[in-house]
Design a protein around this motif. Structure first.
Motif, PDB file in Angstrom:
ATOM      1  N   VAL A  24      -5.507  -0.730   3.414  1.00 18.37           N
ATOM      2  CA  VAL A  24      -4.386  -1.564   3.866  1.00 18.37           C
ATOM      3  C   VAL A  24      -3.059  -0.865   3.570  1.00 18.37           C
ATOM      4  CG1 VAL A  24      -3.154  -3.737   3.482  1.00 18.37           C
ATOM      5  CG2 VAL A  24      -5.653  -3.723   3.649  1.00 18.37           C
ATOM      6  N   GLU A  25      -2.952  -0.285   2.385  1.00 18.24           N
ATOM      7  CA  GLU A  25      -1.734   0.437   2.014  1.00 18.24           C
ATOM      8  C   GLU A  25      -1.483   1.607   2.957  1.00 18.24           C
ATOM      9  OE1 GLU A  25      -1.519   1.612  -2.057  1.00 18.24           O
ATOM     10  OE2 GLU A  25      -2.205  -0.317  -2.812  1.00 18.24           O
ATOM     11  N   ARG A  26      -2.526   2.381   3.245  1.00 18.13           N
ATOM     12  CA  ARG A  26      -2.380   3.533   4.146  1.00 18.13           C
ATOM     13  C   ARG A  26      -1.956   3.088   5.540  1.00 18.13           C
ATOM     14  NH1 ARG A  26      -6.860   5.662   1.233  1.00 18.13           N
ATOM     15  NH2 ARG A  26      -8.316   4.612   2.644  1.00 18.13           N
ATOM     16  N   LEU A  27      -2.540   2.000   6.017  1.00 16.63           N
ATOM     17  CA  LEU A  27      -2.203   1.487   7.343  1.00 16.63           C
ATOM     18  C   LEU A  27      -0.734   1.114   7.441  1.00 16.63           C
ATOM     19  CD1 LEU A  27      -3.244   0.451  10.140  1.00 16.63           C
ATOM     20  CD2 LEU A  27      -3.525  -1.784   9.044  1.00 16.63           C
ATOM     21  N   MET A  28      -0.232   0.393   6.449  1.00 12.73           N
ATOM     22  CA  MET A  28       1.163  -0.041   6.466  1.00 12.73           C
ATOM     23  C   MET A  28       2.132   1.138   6.360  1.00 12.73           C
ATOM     24  SD  MET A  28       1.308  -3.349   6.913  1.00 12.73           S
ATOM     25  CE  MET A  28       0.031  -2.970   8.137  1.00 12.73           C
ATOM     26  N   LYS A  29       1.731   2.140   5.593  1.00 12.25           N
ATOM     27  CA  LYS A  29       2.591   3.310   5.442  1.00 12.25           C
ATOM     28  C   LYS A  29       2.621   4.142   6.710  1.00 12.25           C
ATOM     29  CE  LYS A  29       3.553   7.224   2.378  1.00 12.25           C
ATOM     30  NZ  LYS A  29       3.152   7.949   1.155  1.00 12.25           N
ATOM     31  N   GLN A  30       1.462   4.338   7.348  1.00 11.49           N
ATOM     32  CA  GLN A  30       1.383   5.166   8.541  1.00 11.49           C
ATOM     33  C   GLN A  30       2.058   4.508   9.748  1.00 11.49           C
ATOM     34  OE1 GLN A  30      -2.805   5.929   9.013  1.00 11.49           O
ATOM     35  NE2 GLN A  30      -2.898   7.353   7.299  1.00 11.49           N
ATOM     36  N   ARG A  31       1.831   3.210   9.927  1.00 16.34           N
ATOM     37  CA  ARG A  31       2.350   2.537  11.117  1.00 16.34           C
ATOM     38  C   ARG A  31       3.785   2.047  10.971  1.00 16.34           C
ATOM     39  NH1 ARG A  31      -2.472  -1.253  13.718  1.00 16.34           N
ATOM     40  NH2 ARG A  31      -4.025   0.403  13.970  1.00 16.34           N
ATOM     41  N   HIS A  32       4.172   1.660   9.755  1.00 15.52           N
ATOM     42  CA  HIS A  32       5.481   1.037   9.573  1.00 15.52           C
ATOM     43  C   HIS A  32       6.328   1.698   8.488  1.00 15.52           C
ATOM     44  CE1 HIS A  32       4.039  -2.184  12.180  1.00 15.52           C
ATOM     45  NE2 HIS A  32       2.955  -2.261  11.434  1.00 15.52           N
ATOM     46  N   ASN A  33       5.851   2.786   7.926  1.00 10.73           N
ATOM     47  CA  ASN A  33       6.587   3.517   6.885  1.00 10.73           C
ATOM     48  C   ASN A  33       6.921   2.627   5.681  1.00 10.73           C
ATOM     49  OD1 ASN A  33       7.714   5.886   5.843  1.00 10.73           O
ATOM     50  ND2 ASN A  33       9.762   5.339   6.553  1.00 10.73           N
ATOM     51  N   ILE A  34       5.993   1.711   5.367  1.00 12.40           N
ATOM     52  CA  ILE A  34       6.158   0.854   4.185  1.00 12.40           C
ATOM     53  C   ILE A  34       5.534   1.567   2.994  1.00 12.40           C
ATOM     54  CG2 ILE A  34       5.614  -1.371   3.134  1.00 12.40           C
ATOM     55  CD1 ILE A  34       5.490  -2.555   5.924  1.00 12.40           C
ATOM     56  N   ARG A  35       6.372   1.979   2.051  1.00 13.95           N
ATOM     57  CA  ARG A  35       5.891   2.766   0.918  1.00 13.95           C
ATOM     58  C   ARG A  35       5.476   1.897  -0.265  1.00 13.95           C
ATOM     59  NH1 ARG A  35      10.120   5.665   2.885  1.00 13.95           N
ATOM     60  NH2 ARG A  35      11.591   4.823   1.371  1.00 13.95           N
ATOM     61  N   ALA A  36       5.807   0.596  -0.241  1.00 16.68           N
ATOM     62  CA  ALA A  36       5.459  -0.294  -1.352  1.00 16.68           C
ATOM     63  C   ALA A  36       4.726  -1.519  -0.812  1.00 16.68           C
ATOM     64  CB  ALA A  36       6.715  -0.716  -2.111  1.00 16.68           C
ATOM     65  N   THR A  37       3.389  -1.467  -0.843  1.00 19.97           N
ATOM     66  CA  THR A  37       2.567  -2.602  -0.439  1.00 19.97           C
ATOM     67  C   THR A  37       1.743  -3.046  -1.647  1.00 19.97           C
ATOM     68  OG1 THR A  37       2.390  -1.779   1.846  1.00 19.97           O
ATOM     69  CG2 THR A  37       0.785  -3.429   1.140  1.00 19.97           C
ATOM     70  N   HIS A  38       2.039  -4.222  -2.156  1.00 18.79           N
ATOM     71  CA  HIS A  38       1.335  -4.747  -3.329  1.00 18.79           C
ATOM     72  C   HIS A  38       0.244  -5.703  -2.839  1.00 18.79           C
ATOM     73  CE1 HIS A  38       4.542  -2.960  -5.599  1.00 18.79           C
ATOM     74  NE2 HIS A  38       5.446  -3.731  -5.028  1.00 18.79           N
ATOM     75  N   ILE A  39      -1.010  -5.425  -3.220  1.00 21.01           N
ATOM     76  CA  ILE A  39      -2.139  -6.173  -2.692  1.00 21.01           C
ATOM     77  C   ILE A  39      -2.892  -6.881  -3.814  1.00 21.01           C
ATOM     78  CG2 ILE A  39      -4.270  -6.025  -1.349  1.00 21.01           C
ATOM     79  CD1 ILE A  39      -3.143  -3.435  -0.136  1.00 21.01           C
ATOM     80  N   HIS A  40      -3.117  -8.159  -3.608  1.00 15.74           N
ATOM     81  CA  HIS A  40      -3.951  -8.949  -4.516  1.00 15.74           C
ATOM     82  C   HIS A  40      -5.249  -9.296  -3.782  1.00 15.74           C
ATOM     83  CE1 HIS A  40      -5.177 -11.815  -7.555  1.00 15.74           C
ATOM     84  NE2 HIS A  40      -5.310 -12.754  -6.624  1.00 15.74           N
ATOM     85  N   VAL A  41      -6.377  -9.022  -4.421  1.00 14.93           N
ATOM     86  CA  VAL A  41      -7.684  -9.236  -3.796  1.00 14.93           C
ATOM     87  C   VAL A  41      -8.348 -10.478  -4.392  1.00 14.93           C
ATOM     88  CG1 VAL A  41      -9.967  -8.268  -3.362  1.00 14.93           C
ATOM     89  CG2 VAL A  41      -7.965  -6.765  -3.369  1.00 14.93           C
ATOM     90  N   GLU A  42      -8.807 -11.370  -3.503  1.00 17.26           N
ATOM     91  CA  GLU A  42      -9.537 -12.566  -3.932  1.00 17.26           C
ATOM     92  C   GLU A  42     -10.948 -12.535  -3.342  1.00 17.26           C
ATOM     93  OE1 GLU A  42      -7.451 -16.069  -2.824  1.00 17.26           O
ATOM     94  OE2 GLU A  42      -5.887 -15.831  -4.358  1.00 17.26           O
ATOM     95  N   PRO A  43     -11.923 -13.064  -4.050  1.00 15.19           N
ATOM     96  CA  PRO A  43     -13.300 -13.082  -3.523  1.00 15.19           C
ATOM     97  C   PRO A  43     -13.513 -14.226  -2.547  1.00 15.19           C
ATOM     98  CG  PRO A  43     -13.257 -14.064  -5.699  1.00 15.19           C
ATOM     99  CD  PRO A  43     -11.854 -13.576  -5.437  1.00 15.19           C
ATOM    100  N   GLU A  44     -14.275 -13.960  -1.524  1.00 13.70           N
ATOM    101  CA  GLU A  44     -14.656 -15.008  -0.584  1.00 13.70           C
ATOM    102  C   GLU A  44     -15.798 -15.818  -1.196  1.00 13.70           C
ATOM    103  OE1 GLU A  44     -15.543 -15.294   4.167  1.00 13.70           O
ATOM    104  OE2 GLU A  44     -16.706 -13.849   2.989  1.00 13.70           O
TER     105      GLU A  44
END
Length: 295
Positions: free
Chosen positions: A268-288
């Motif tokens: 997800v971080e790589r996608l946001m950086k490559q497509r939108h040049n977002i260098r700071a993506t903070h991700i919280h993961v929750e279990p389904e």
């Protein structure tokens, strides 16, 4: 080109505006006095005030480059936004002054004598120069995503319009339409106020952590399409200077290992950086949560 190099170019754009403003202010004040044009002299004082605004923007851009410290864990990027806000206030004060002066002159019947043609030539030359500076700074602002430089560019355009209005007023005075000079000033002052208001609203929106809903929805859709992401529970974004900070909560299969969940977050971080040049993506993961169905 690297981001640092583009930021240096943005600073160069602001410095170029300062240098041009100083030259134009000196030329207009001298020409306005020699040709007897109050409009051109007022335009010269307008350019001097722009020097102050551009200098404030430049200082803001320099402060924004400072690395984060104990008191500024997110860095100093918002110094650019504050400088844009200051530029908006200065532009508004200039616009109100031009409107008041133009309205006052219009109510009193305008000037009694027409200025010399020299003043019109100086005003039109100034307008052409400012249009070139406006186009250059607009291009740089788009490439660097600099709100401060975008504000400077809008100010450049406003100054070009002021000079055109001054020239129109002088031509009208030469044709014995003495009311045209103050009317042009009134219209131009209104345009300057409108531009200042737009800069203020855009900057205030950023400083209060406002963000484009459509852009945020696009981020959500792209993240939801990443392999392994079952759902995007929450997504928030804000702008720090030229940088976007994205906070995302995603839901993944609860049976995945920690390593696999981390790999999905990295994707997800790589996608946001490559497509939108977002260098700071903070991700919280929750279990389904899997419901245990029994007959």
């Amino acid at each position: 080109m690297k981001n640092v190099e583009w930021k240096q170019r943005a600073e160069a754009g602001v410095l170029l505006s300062v240098a041009v403003y100083l030259l134009l202010a000196a030329g207009k004040l001298l020409a306005g006095s020699a040709a007897g044009s109050d409009g051109v002299k007022a335009d010269g004082w307008n350019n001097l005030s722009d020097v102050i605004a551009s200098a404030a923007v430049y200082i803001g851009m320099k402060i924004a480059k400072k690395p984060r410290d104990r008191n500024h864990p997110y860095g100093h990027s918002r110094a650019e936004n504050i400088s844009s806000l200051l530029a908006a206030f200065l532009m508004m004060s200039i616009g109100v002054d031009v409107v008041v002066s133009g309205a006052g002159a219009l109510l009193h019947g305008g000037k009694k004598a027409a200025p010399d043609w020299l003043a019109a030539v100086v005003a039109l030359t100034s307008a052409a120069v400012m249009l070139l500076i406006y186009m250059a700074n607009t291009r740089l602002a788009q490439r660097t995503n600099s709100a401060a430089l975008a504000a400077v560019a809008k100010d450049n355009l406003s100054d070009a319009l002021v000079s055109v209005g001054a020239a129109v007023g002088i031509v009208g005075a030469q044709l014995e339409w003495l009311w045209l000079d103050p009317l042009a000033a009134l219209i131009i002052g209104t345009i300057i106020c409108k531009t200042a208001w737009e800069v203020f609203m855009e900057t205030a929106h950023t400083l209060t952590d406002g963000f484009d809903e459509k852009q945020l929805a696009a981020y959500r859709e792209e993240i939801a399409a990443v392999s392994g992401v079952r759902d995007v529970v929450d997504i928030k974004a804000r702008t720090l200077g030229n940088d976007i900070v994205l906070e995302v909560t995603i839901r993944v299969d609860s049976r995945l290992t920690v390593v696999k969940s981390h790999e999905i977050a990295d994707e997800v971080e790589r996608l946001m950086k490559q497509r939108h040049n977002i260098r700071a993506t903070h991700i919280h993961v929750e279990p389904e949560v899997h419901m245990d169905r029994r007959g």
